[in-house]
Scaffold this motif. Structure first.
Motif, PDB file in Angstrom:
ATOM      1  N   GLY A 140       2.319 -27.367  55.697  1.00 11.85           N
ATOM      2  CA  GLY A 140       1.178 -27.578  56.079  1.00 11.85           C
ATOM      3  C   GLY A 140       0.439 -28.407  55.323  1.00 11.85           C
ATOM      4  N   TRP A 141      -0.275 -28.240  54.551  1.00 12.89           N
ATOM      5  CA  TRP A 141      -1.207 -29.571  53.819  1.00 12.89           C
ATOM      6  C   TRP A 141      -0.533 -29.385  52.273  1.00 12.89           C
ATOM      7  CZ3 TRP A 141      -4.553 -32.771  53.839  1.00 12.89           C
ATOM      8  CH2 TRP A 141      -5.866 -32.696  54.853  1.00 12.89           C
ATOM      9  N   ASN A 142       0.609 -28.535  52.372  1.00 13.68           N
ATOM     10  CA  ASN A 142       1.140 -28.499  50.800  1.00 13.68           C
ATOM     11  C   ASN A 142       2.443 -28.887  50.978  1.00 13.68           C
ATOM     12  OD1 ASN A 142       2.799 -25.437  50.940  1.00 13.68           O
ATOM     13  ND2 ASN A 142       0.595 -25.174  51.607  1.00 13.68           N
TER      14      ASN A 142
ATOM     15  N   GLY B 245      -4.620 -25.908  47.213  1.00 16.89           N
ATOM     16  CA  GLY B 245      -6.361 -26.266  47.752  1.00 16.89           C
ATOM     17  C   GLY B 245      -7.578 -26.773  46.721  1.00 16.89           C
ATOM     18  N   SER B 246      -7.154 -27.852  45.981  1.00 19.23           N
ATOM     19  CA  SER B 246      -7.919 -29.157  45.565  1.00 19.23           C
ATOM     20  C   SER B 246      -8.440 -29.333  47.333  1.00 19.23           C
ATOM     21  CB  SER B 246      -7.202 -29.859  44.953  1.00 19.23           C
ATOM     22  OG  SER B 246      -7.721 -30.920  44.620  1.00 19.23           O
TER      23      SER B 246
ATOM     24  N   SER C  92       4.751 -38.176  52.655  1.00 17.37           N
ATOM     25  CA  SER C  92       4.678 -37.556  51.379  1.00 17.37           C
ATOM     26  C   SER C  92       4.395 -36.085  51.727  1.00 17.37           C
ATOM     27  CB  SER C  92       2.940 -37.874  50.690  1.00 17.37           C
ATOM     28  OG  SER C  92       2.262 -37.917  51.187  1.00 17.37           O
ATOM     29  N   GLY C  93       4.126 -35.696  53.137  1.00 20.24           N
ATOM     30  CA  GLY C  93       4.186 -33.751  52.916  1.00 20.24           C
ATOM     31  C   GLY C  93       2.550 -33.578  52.226  1.00 20.24           C
ATOM     32  N   GLU C  94       1.434 -34.474  52.182  1.00 22.85           N
ATOM     33  CA  GLU C  94       0.415 -34.843  51.889  1.00 22.85           C
ATOM     34  C   GLU C  94      -0.439 -33.211  52.834  1.00 22.85           C
ATOM     35  OE1 GLU C  94      -2.119 -37.612  48.551  1.00 22.85           O
ATOM     36  OE2 GLU C  94      -0.138 -37.996  49.602  1.00 22.85           O
ATOM     37  N   MET C  95      -0.180 -33.643  53.551  1.00 19.76           N
ATOM     38  CA  MET C  95      -1.034 -33.649  54.981  1.00 19.76           C
ATOM     39  C   MET C  95       0.424 -33.267  56.168  1.00 19.76           C
ATOM     40  SD  MET C  95      -3.595 -35.436  57.839  1.00 19.76           S
ATOM     41  CE  MET C  95      -4.736 -36.108  56.414  1.00 19.76           C
ATOM     42  N   SER C  96      -0.543 -31.919  56.917  1.00 18.40           N
ATOM     43  CA  SER C  96       0.713 -31.866  57.895  1.00 18.40           C
ATOM     44  C   SER C  96       0.636 -31.855  59.190  1.00 18.40           C
ATOM     45  CB  SER C  96       0.765 -30.423  57.825  1.00 18.40           C
ATOM     46  OG  SER C  96      -0.509 -29.813  58.457  1.00 18.40           O
ATOM     47  N   LYS C  97       1.600 -32.093  60.309  1.00 19.07           N
ATOM     48  CA  LYS C  97       2.003 -32.739  61.540  1.00 19.07           C
ATOM     49  C   LYS C  97       0.671 -31.949  61.824  1.00 19.07           C
ATOM     50  CE  LYS C  97       5.188 -35.187  62.227  1.00 19.07           C
ATOM     51  NZ  LYS C  97       6.620 -35.040  63.481  1.00 19.07           N
ATOM     52  N   THR C  98       0.367 -30.923  61.962  1.00 22.14           N
ATOM     53  CA  THR C  98      -0.943 -30.269  62.618  1.00 22.14           C
ATOM     54  C   THR C  98      -2.227 -30.508  62.213  1.00 22.14           C
ATOM     55  OG1 THR C  98       0.824 -27.702  62.946  1.00 22.14           O
ATOM     56  CG2 THR C  98      -1.769 -27.341  63.609  1.00 22.14           C
TER      57      THR C  98
ATOM     58  N   ILE D  62       2.711 -38.851  43.642  1.00 25.78           N
ATOM     59  CA  ILE D  62       2.757 -38.478  44.438  1.00 25.78           C
ATOM     60  C   ILE D  62       3.132 -37.291  44.936  1.00 25.78           C
ATOM     61  CG2 ILE D  62       3.712 -38.117  46.817  1.00 25.78           C
ATOM     62  CD1 ILE D  62       4.067 -41.443  46.709  1.00 25.78           C
ATOM     63  N   SER D  63       3.379 -36.557  43.894  1.00 19.82           N
ATOM     64  CA  SER D  63       4.154 -35.160  43.408  1.00 19.82           C
ATOM     65  C   SER D  63       2.550 -34.373  43.068  1.00 19.82           C
ATOM     66  CB  SER D  63       5.129 -34.573  42.358  1.00 19.82           C
ATOM     67  OG  SER D  63       5.593 -33.431  42.549  1.00 19.82           O
ATOM     68  N   ARG D  64       1.924 -34.724  42.682  1.00 21.77           N
ATOM     69  CA  ARG D  64       1.190 -34.423  41.891  1.00 21.77           C
ATOM     70  C   ARG D  64      -0.486 -33.778  42.311  1.00 21.77           C
ATOM     71  NH1 ARG D  64       2.244 -37.759  36.993  1.00 21.77           N
ATOM     72  NH2 ARG D  64       0.604 -38.945  38.097  1.00 21.77           N
ATOM     73  N   SER D  65      -0.260 -35.143  43.350  1.00 24.51           N
ATOM     74  CA  SER D  65      -0.939 -35.483  44.511  1.00 24.51           C
ATOM     75  C   SER D  65      -0.351 -33.894  45.535  1.00 24.51           C
ATOM     76  CB  SER D  65      -0.868 -35.895  45.621  1.00 24.51           C
ATOM     77  OG  SER D  65      -1.559 -37.099  45.120  1.00 24.51           O
ATOM     78  N   VAL D  66       0.385 -34.190  46.098  1.00 23.79           N
ATOM     79  CA  VAL D  66       1.557 -32.727  46.830  1.00 23.79           C
ATOM     80  C   VAL D  66       0.625 -31.500  46.233  1.00 23.79           C
ATOM     81  CG1 VAL D  66       3.531 -31.047  47.483  1.00 23.79           C
ATOM     82  CG2 VAL D  66       2.669 -34.412  47.877  1.00 23.79           C
ATOM     83  N   GLU D  67       0.840 -31.358  45.055  1.00 26.75           N
ATOM     84  CA  GLU D  67       0.592 -29.892  44.226  1.00 26.75           C
ATOM     85  C   GLU D  67      -0.749 -29.309  44.155  1.00 26.75           C
ATOM     86  OE1 GLU D  67       2.825 -27.785  43.280  1.00 26.75           O
ATOM     87  OE2 GLU D  67       4.475 -28.806  43.820  1.00 26.75           O
TER      88      GLU D  67
END
Length: 406
Positions: free
Chosen positions: A39-41, A102-103, A191-197, A92-97
């Motif tokens: 998802g976002w995460n 929910g930031s 990076s996974g910060e944004m999901s495909k959906t 990037i990992s910090r951004s994903v976290e």
């Protein structure tokens, strides 16, 4: 006064992206990462690399220890200004976290990166320059302009263009996810910060809203031009067309959309808004030719930083076929010829057609800057290559300032 908003926009938009939303890379390049998205995460994982490739520079390992001092500097400090994102896996990992937590700021930052800010700058500057040029070319337009009507319409047009921009670059990131994990791991889908959906939702919303806005507020010809750019942009990334796989078709696509359609469309829209008939003035004809040529060069050089990933996924580009050195030399030669064409146009045209200082002197200065940047290019250094590509975009932006002055 007509040039003041454009000058402010140029200063702000050509500023280093390192100051925008905390996207600056650290003073070193980290390993590139892969992610699994829910998802976002996402949860980042470190990919395995072939022994022949260094994850730091995406060049064979023996290059890493034998660069001269200039190359090392290009790999480190100047690279802060060379990319629209962060190659450091910890950042990037910090951004994903942060997204996972929910930031809203992290989510907005991911959406910002998704729109590819360097392309947004080009779109905004083209709009500002085209608007300024159309007003200056129309006698009495500035004195008699109904700003209460014109400015809202200009903002609406800008929004439509930015939605089209988001649609094109967004759908590219969706279909290039695997390639971007190697070439551009800072992009939010890779990076996974944004999901495909969410990415698909953003792309579809942009792709639908843009044409609806143009259909509502602008004449039918502009809708046709907009949809032509929309279709070419989609075909660039979407199977079975995927014209990005063919270097000639890819170049023609980018040159047509960013070189001709954007500049002609903005000028025509402003003329229509102020009730003036459209005509091919020498200045409009010049910028359409010049920017089409320039966009063609960008279409080729954009693949220079992506050469390793394109090779790995068998994406055929001029860079993968001919190599970085030949493409860099050829691109520089083409841009120099483009500047020579601009200077010759200023010299050979009828007196009074152009302002000679920006038309001749300005283009001579930009050509000199290009050659200076090429001289310090180290084609064995990925940092230097990225910086060279970034400088080409800077020259692209600066051309719009000259356009308002010629």
């Amino acid at each position: 006064m007509a040039l003041l908003p454009f000058a402010v926009a140029l200063i702000c938009l050509t500023a280093s992206p390192t100051g925008i939303l905390g996207l600056a890379p650290p003073p070193h390049l980290g390993s590139k990462i892969n992610t699994r998205s829910t998802g976002w995460n996402s949860s980042p994982i470190v990919p395995k690399y072939a022994p022949s490739v260094s994850p730091l520079t995406m060049t064979p390992p023996h290059h890493h220890h034998h660069h001269n001092r200039r190359a090392n500097n290009n790999d480190i400090t100047p690279l802060k200004m060379a990319v629209e994102g962060d190659f450091d896996p910890e950042a990037i990992s910090r951004s994903v976290e942060a997204v996972k937590a929910g930031s809203l700021n992290a989510r907005f930052r991911a959406l910002y990166k998704f729109t590819r800010p360097h392309t947004i700058r080009g779109t905004i500057l083209a709009s500002c320059a085209g608007t300024t040029r159309a007003l200056l070319d129309t006698p009495g337009a500035l004195q008699n302009a109904q700003w209460g009507i014109l400015l809202p319409r200009a903002v609406i047009g800008m929004v439509a263009l930015l939605l089209g921009n988001a649609f094109i670059v967004g759908i590219n990131q969706i279909y290039d996810e695997d390639i971007d994990k190697m070439n551009k791991p800072f992009l939010p889908v890779a990076s996974g910060e944004m999901s495909k959906t969410f990415a698909w939702s953003t792309v579809l919303a942009s792709g639908i809203a843009g044409p609806l806005i143009v259909a509502k507020f602008f004449p039918p010809l502009l809708l046709k031009l907009y949809m032509l750019g929309w279709g070419l942009g989609a075909a660039y990334s979407v199977p079975p067309f995927r014209t990005r796989q063919n270097p000639i078709l890819a170049g023609l696509t980018i040159a047509t959309v960013r070189g001709f359609l954007l500049n002609f469309g903005v000028y025509f829209a402003v003329k229509d808004a102020i009730g003036a008939p459209f005509s091919w003035s020498p200045k409009v004809s010049f910028i359409a030719r010049f920017m089409t040529g320039f966009a063609t060069v960008i279409a080729v050089t954009k693949d220079l930083p992506d050469i390793e990933g394109d090779k790995a996924f068998n994406v055929k580009t001029f860079a993968t076929k001919l190599g970085v050195d030949k493409i860099a030399k050829g691109a520089t030669a083409c841009l120099v010829l483009n500047y020579v064409h601009a200077i010759a146009t200023g010299i050979l045209s009828k007196a009074g057609t152009y302002n000679p200082i920006p038309m001749i002197g300005g283009h001579a200065v930009l050509a000199s800057v290009l050659l200076a940047r090429f001289r310090v290019l180290d084609t064995s250094s990925m940092g230097s290559i990225k910086l060279f590509y970034k400088r080409i975009w800077d020259l692209f932006y600066l051309e719009y300032l000259l356009y308002t002055l010629i």
